[in-house]
Design an enzyme around this catalytic site. Sequence first.
Site, PDB file in Angstrom:
ATOM      1  N   ALA A  29      21.950  10.348  -7.288  1.00  0.00           N
ATOM      2  CA  ALA A  29      20.930   9.774  -8.167  1.00  0.00           C
ATOM      3  C   ALA A  29      21.542   9.011  -9.335  1.00  0.00           C
ATOM      4  CB  ALA A  29      19.995  10.865  -8.667  1.00  0.00           C
ATOM      5  N   LYS A  30      22.793   9.313  -9.688  1.00  0.00           N
ATOM      6  CA  LYS A  30      23.386   8.646 -10.850  1.00  0.00           C
ATOM      7  C   LYS A  30      24.366   7.539 -10.482  1.00  0.00           C
ATOM      8  CE  LYS A  30      22.888  12.963 -13.239  1.00  0.00           C
ATOM      9  NZ  LYS A  30      22.950  13.926 -12.120  1.00  0.00           N
ATOM     10  N   CYS A  52     -12.983 -14.214  -2.445  1.00  0.00           N
ATOM     11  CA  CYS A  52     -12.713 -12.854  -1.957  1.00  0.00           C
ATOM     12  C   CYS A  52     -13.816 -12.406  -1.000  1.00  0.00           C
ATOM     13  CB  CYS A  52     -12.620 -11.895  -3.138  1.00  0.00           C
ATOM     14  SG  CYS A  52     -12.630 -10.158  -2.646  1.00  0.00           S
ATOM     15  N   CYS A  55     -15.932  -9.288  -2.495  1.00  0.00           N
ATOM     16  CA  CYS A  55     -16.749  -9.370  -3.709  1.00  0.00           C
ATOM     17  C   CYS A  55     -18.239  -9.435  -3.336  1.00  0.00           C
ATOM     18  CB  CYS A  55     -16.364 -10.580  -4.546  1.00  0.00           C
ATOM     19  SG  CYS A  55     -14.981 -10.269  -5.678  1.00  0.00           S
ATOM     20  N   ASN A  77     -15.658  -2.673   9.946  1.00  0.00           N
ATOM     21  CA  ASN A  77     -14.582  -3.664   9.922  1.00  0.00           C
ATOM     22  C   ASN A  77     -14.829  -4.785  10.941  1.00  0.00           C
ATOM     23  OD1 ASN A  77     -12.118  -5.044   9.856  1.00  0.00           O
ATOM     24  ND2 ASN A  77     -10.981  -3.163   9.468  1.00  0.00           N
ATOM     25  N   HIS A 114     -13.682  -7.000  -9.000  1.00  0.00           N
ATOM     26  CA  HIS A 114     -12.490  -7.459  -8.283  1.00  0.00           C
ATOM     27  C   HIS A 114     -11.185  -7.103  -9.011  1.00  0.00           C
ATOM     28  CE1 HIS A 114     -10.470 -10.251  -5.449  1.00  0.00           C
ATOM     29  NE2 HIS A 114      -9.724 -10.603  -6.485  1.00  0.00           N
ATOM     30  N   ASN A 154      -4.563   1.257   1.333  1.00  0.00           N
ATOM     31  CA  ASN A 154      -3.304   0.549   1.138  1.00  0.00           C
ATOM     32  C   ASN A 154      -3.462  -0.241  -0.136  1.00  0.00           C
ATOM     33  OD1 ASN A 154      -1.724   1.229   3.305  1.00  0.00           O
ATOM     34  ND2 ASN A 154      -2.546  -0.397   4.600  1.00  0.00           N
ATOM     35  N   SER A 162      -3.681  -7.199   2.023  1.00  0.00           N
ATOM     36  CA  SER A 162      -3.895  -8.642   1.910  1.00  0.00           C
ATOM     37  C   SER A 162      -4.915  -9.017   0.839  1.00  0.00           C
ATOM     38  CB  SER A 162      -4.334  -9.202   3.265  1.00  0.00           C
ATOM     39  OG  SER A 162      -5.422  -8.434   3.765  1.00  0.00           O
ATOM     40  N   HIS A 165      -8.854  -6.801  -4.015  1.00  0.00           N
ATOM     41  CA  HIS A 165     -10.128  -6.164  -4.360  1.00  0.00           C
ATOM     42  C   HIS A 165     -10.024  -4.657  -4.060  1.00  0.00           C
ATOM     43  CE1 HIS A 165     -14.569  -6.661  -5.021  1.00  0.00           C
ATOM     44  NE2 HIS A 165     -14.474  -5.402  -4.642  1.00  0.00           N
ATOM     45  N   HIS A 167     -10.335  -1.469  -2.527  1.00  0.00           N
ATOM     46  CA  HIS A 167     -11.004  -1.016  -1.304  1.00  0.00           C
ATOM     47  C   HIS A 167     -10.094  -0.120  -0.476  1.00  0.00           C
ATOM     48  CE1 HIS A 167      -8.510  -4.225   0.399  1.00  0.00           C
ATOM     49  NE2 HIS A 167      -8.762  -3.743   1.597  1.00  0.00           N
ATOM     50  N   GLN A 169     -10.063   2.129   3.623  1.00  0.00           N
ATOM     51  CA  GLN A 169     -10.542   2.029   5.000  1.00  0.00           C
ATOM     52  C   GLN A 169     -10.829   3.406   5.575  1.00  0.00           C
ATOM     53  OE1 GLN A 169      -8.642  -0.945   7.530  1.00  0.00           O
ATOM     54  NE2 GLN A 169      -7.223  -1.376   5.862  1.00  0.00           N
ATOM     55  N   HIS A 282      -5.938  13.944   4.784  1.00  0.00           N
ATOM     56  CA  HIS A 282      -5.810  14.645   6.059  1.00  0.00           C
ATOM     57  C   HIS A 282      -6.775  15.814   6.067  1.00  0.00           C
ATOM     58  CE1 HIS A 282      -1.617  13.020   7.328  1.00  0.00           C
ATOM     59  NE2 HIS A 282      -2.585  12.405   7.978  1.00  0.00           N
ATOM     60  N   GLN A 324      15.408  10.213   3.803  1.00  0.00           N
ATOM     61  CA  GLN A 324      16.382  10.679   2.813  1.00  0.00           C
ATOM     62  C   GLN A 324      15.934  10.228   1.446  1.00  0.00           C
ATOM     63  OE1 GLN A 324      18.616   8.537   1.004  1.00  0.00           O
ATOM     64  NE2 GLN A 324      19.814  10.170   0.072  1.00  0.00           N
TER      65      GLN A 324
END
Length: 340
Positions: A29-30, A52, A55, A77, A114, A154, A162, A165, A167, A169, A282, A324
């Site tokens: 780490a250092k 968008c 919107c 979708n 937005h 995401n 992409s 706005h 959102h 899923q 989950h 890792q």
Amino acid sequence: MTHTDLQDYSHKRLNILTGEWVLVSPHRAKRPWQGQNEAVSNTVRPAYDDSCYLCAGNTRINGEVNPKYQDVFVFTNDFAALQKDSKSFSVEDGLLVAESETGICKVICFSPDHSKSLADMAPKDIQKVVFAWQKEFKELSENPNINYVQIFENKGAVMGCSNPHPHGQIWSQSTLPNEVDKKNTRQLDYYNKNKNSLLGDYLAQELEKQERIIFENDSFVVLIPFWAVWPFEAMIVPKKRQSTILELNDAEALNYAEAISVLTKAYDKLFNTSFPYSSGIHQAPTNGNENKHWHWHMSFYPPLLRSATVKKFMVGYEMFGSPQRDITAEIAADMIRKQL
Ligand SMILES: [Zn+2]
């Protein structure tokens, strides 16, 4: 710290939910390290963008017009990865094996604004998102062809999102995806042996040690899991064992919203940027069983490593061996706690 060796020597930690190991190298780490340096874009977005497709009042690519929604808006979708009524088939041609998979994919706008992200929203407004998740989950779970519902977000271009706005899923399907299948098996094994929730017992140990806890309220704990892979990976876990978010009452939904708010706000402060991540919930399969072994939880996987521009890559050894990390989960928890 109870186990100081974990801060000094290379070791591997077990993810009790998946049975997989993560390699931890605290001694690195250092070391001097030159990360990639991208330009940071902290430009303030407008509250409404006429280009968008999420919107309020705008037209999507398939020609449908979004309503002038006030808080949360959900739609199916237009370019779903899973098809609802596709053909049922299976392929078993020697070692070539395939099965048809059907499902329903939805998009959920968290706010008509937005410019906002969950980190900018009040817990009361995030609670409306939780209510929408519950409503969609309930509706999809009643469909006999749907046996699992994955809610996720995401956030950020670096995560391949992409549209800025706010959102998320909801992908639902007829079988269990890989990650959920692993967690289902491990939780079931533990429950059969101990008649207790795996995550419930883990939480009790974490609350006693207080080394990786970031925040807690009456119903939820926010922590860096002992086995975290991503540098600032975090998990939100209900204190009470619940199989799915449908078991949350209104007060618990607000406490859940508060936990999301506290974590995402702290993330944004950490590197002074709108913190990118993939987050997901989950929960138990929607296969009609009781699924008492399931303890639902939400995970955040952020890619940033040491600044708004230096991100972690899962490459090399991580592709061919195991994931890792350098900074330990305990140090990461400490860094995020300082932002509260
Ligand atoms: Zn928008």
